[in-house]
Design a protein around this motif. Structure first.
Motif, PDB file in Angstrom:
ATOM      1  N   THR A  50       0.859  -1.183   0.000  1.00 16.81           N
ATOM      2  CA  THR A  50       0.000   0.000   0.000  1.00 16.81           C
ATOM      3  C   THR A  50       0.897   1.235   0.000  1.00 16.81           C
ATOM      4  N   GLU A  71      -0.949  -0.934   6.668  1.00 21.21           N
ATOM      5  CA  GLU A  71      -0.865  -2.361   6.975  1.00 21.21           C
ATOM      6  C   GLU A  71       0.007  -2.583   8.209  1.00 21.21           C
ATOM      7  N   TYR A  98       0.535  -0.587  13.452  1.00 23.11           N
ATOM      8  CA  TYR A  98       0.544   0.299  12.292  1.00 23.11           C
ATOM      9  C   TYR A  98       1.539   1.425  12.552  1.00 23.11           C
TER      10      TYR A  98
END
Length: 130
Positions: A50, A71, A98
């Motif tokens: 991501t 993520e 995170y």
């Protein structure tokens, strides 16, 4: 900074010899400062799935840390001279959660990582012992 592949830039970092450009696609491109006219990356790192949200070089530019907020354990460390991402850290047992922020201490003895739980995790980098 605009990426040649059209992806949106989401993070930038620089050292004396290199600069890194992270994109919303998760790709982090490493460029040489010595060849500013050359827009071809010397290395493209595709270890995030991501958006690359944060990137930071350590004090001597030998390590590039980059992360995503989207993520768990979304942090990678690149050994810049060899272009190799450290595969032995973080592990699945590293309690990063995170990653929201990170920075190296002035002589890179430590790496501090802030996470979504409001914790600041401090890791000693054994290579930088002085």
């Amino acid at each position: 900074f605009s990426n040649e592949d059209g992806t949106i830039t989401s993070t930038l970092a620089s050292s004396a010899k290199h600069f890194a450009v992270g994109a919303e696609s998760g790709v982090v491109n490493l460029y040489s400062n010595l060849e500013m006219g050359n827009r071809t990356p010397i290395k493209s790192i595709m270890n995030l799935h991501t958006s690359a949200d944060f990137s930071q070089f350590n004090h001597d530019g030998q390590i590039l840390a980059f992360s995503t907020r989207r993520e768990k354990r979304g942090l990678k460390l690149l050994h810049v001279p060899t272009g190799t991402v450290f595969s032995n850290w973080p592990t699945s047992n590293t309690p990063l959660s995170y990653v929201w922020s990170l920075d190296f201490s002035p002589k890179s003895n430590f790496l501090a990582i802030g996470n979504d739980k409001g914790k600041c995790l401090l890791y000693k980098l054994l290579h930088y012992n002085s």
